[in-house]
Design an enzyme around this catalytic site. Structure first.
Site, PDB file in Angstrom:
ATOM      1  N   ASN A 114       4.979  -0.084  -6.498  1.00  0.00           N
ATOM      2  CA  ASN A 114       6.232   0.283  -5.818  1.00  0.00           C
ATOM      3  C   ASN A 114       7.245   0.929  -6.772  1.00  0.00           C
ATOM      4  O   ASN A 114       8.369   0.453  -6.928  1.00  0.00           O
ATOM      5  CB  ASN A 114       6.846  -0.942  -5.132  1.00  0.00           C
ATOM      6  CG  ASN A 114       6.221  -1.183  -3.761  1.00  0.00           C
ATOM      7  OD1 ASN A 114       5.453  -0.368  -3.256  1.00  0.00           O
ATOM      8  ND2 ASN A 114       6.553  -2.306  -3.150  1.00  0.00           N
ATOM      9  N   GLY A 159      -2.688   6.040   1.976  1.00  0.00           N
ATOM     10  CA  GLY A 159      -2.039   6.362   3.239  1.00  0.00           C
ATOM     11  C   GLY A 159      -3.048   6.631   4.335  1.00  0.00           C
ATOM     12  O   GLY A 159      -3.959   5.835   4.588  1.00  0.00           O
ATOM     13  N   ASP A 177       3.391  -2.485   2.027  1.00  0.00           N
ATOM     14  CA  ASP A 177       3.707  -3.901   1.820  1.00  0.00           C
ATOM     15  C   ASP A 177       2.917  -4.773   2.795  1.00  0.00           C
ATOM     16  O   ASP A 177       2.419  -5.847   2.436  1.00  0.00           O
ATOM     17  CB  ASP A 177       5.200  -4.150   2.029  1.00  0.00           C
ATOM     18  CG  ASP A 177       6.070  -3.262   1.163  1.00  0.00           C
ATOM     19  OD1 ASP A 177       5.655  -2.940   0.035  1.00  0.00           O
ATOM     20  OD2 ASP A 177       7.161  -2.875   1.618  1.00  0.00           O
TER      21      ASP A 177
END
Length: 308
Positions: free
Chosen positions: A161, A222, A254
């Site tokens: 992140n 993704g 997350d």
């Protein structure tokens, strides 16, 4: 005591409504909050280590966690600092964030907030690069948590992140170098991995992560799914994502990590846990907001059955 402990920063969220310019939906998020809710909704026993302000948002977050069954024993309320937040705007290039987090209660997280007994009783601990980045004391707390876990034989999960607005890539690399030797499951997004490793080549990214000490690497791609590496020399496996009608990808990564860790704690094999987490993350993107769209266990299982 909870099986999963996560350390990090909770936040309020104002998400722009695309069809109604100038209007927002109030929600709540923060990467570790999203992780905790995702894990709890899959049936895991979860505890949160954090700090919130003595304000309306802090009270609302505590109510949400209690409603989700998240253990709040290690949540501290700070009467001298506010709960941080952010705005989300949606466009052709994806979602964009504007933050109001400077000096938030969570920035005061410190090694003293880590309870060694609680860590020793856990199965997994989790934190993220955002937690490391919000302050030097929070970075030290992250390291203390992982050191306690390693000493107690507790598994660790870390999500990169990387947020350039919080710190430079050089600073993030330095912090990553101290945490990855203590990390069993590393969850970088492709964008994070490129920024931190300096390479867009997947094989190079895996070698970079192993070289820093990560054991299992789950490279989040993704819409292209995820690549799973289980150590230097092992074959990297790619698992496709599920095709859904995506409206908002906020918190999907997350959710993926929270669902994966929840299933690992439940005893799933790694690839089974990843497939489940892929489904949970896909479902999250079909609704708006970081927390509101996170599916529960029944929804994920029903979705998986429909895709057999």
């Amino acid at each position: 005591m909870p099986d999963i402990l996560s350390l990090g920063e909770p936040m309020w969220e104002m998400s722009a409504i695309p069809a109604e310019p100038g209007k927002y939906t109030l929600g709540f998020g923060g990467d570790t909050t999203n992780f905790c809710v995702a894990a709890a909704r899959q049936g895991a026993s979860v505890g949160y280590i954090t700090r919130v302000g003595d304000d309306t948002f802090g009270a609302a977050l505590q109510a949400i966690w209690e409603n989700e069954g998240i253990d709040c024993t290690q949540v501290e309320v700070d009467s001298h600092a506010s709960t941080g937040g952010y705005f989300v705007h949606h466009g052709s290039s994806g979602h964009q964030f504007s933050y109001a987090r400077a000096g938030s209660a969570a920035t005061k997280l410190a090694p003293g907030d880590i309870d060694p007994d609680a860590v020793a009783d856990a199965v997994f601990v989790h934190s993220s690069g955002i937690t490391q980045a919000i302050s030097q004391s929070a970075r030290a707390a992250t390291l203390a948590l992982f050191r306690e876990a390693r000493a107690a034989g507790v598994s660790t999960a870390f999500d990169a992140n990387f947020r350039p607005r919080l710190w430079t890539a050089s600073e993030a690399r330095e912090a990553l170098a101290e945490i990855l030797p203590l990390t069993d499951y590393f969850f970088p997004s492709f964008e994070d991995a490129v920024a931190l490793s300096g390479s867009e080549d997947h094989d190079t990214i895996f070698r970079w992560a192993y070289g820093l000490g990560a054991q299992v690497v789950l490279l989040k791609l993704g819409a292209q799914g995820v690549k799973i590496g289980q150590g230097d020399g092992a074959d990297v496996i790619q698992m496709a994502s599920f095709v859904v009608d995506t409206v908002d990808a906020t918190g999907a990564g997350d959710c993926f990590a929270g669902a994966a860790v929840a299933r690992l704690v439940a005893g799933d094999a790694l690839l089974d846990a990843v497939r489940y987490a892929n489904a949970a993350a896909a479902l999250t993107t079909t609704g708006f907001g970081a927390i509101a769209a996170i599916p529960n266990r029944d929804a994920v299982k029903s979705f998986l059955l429909s895709r057999v």
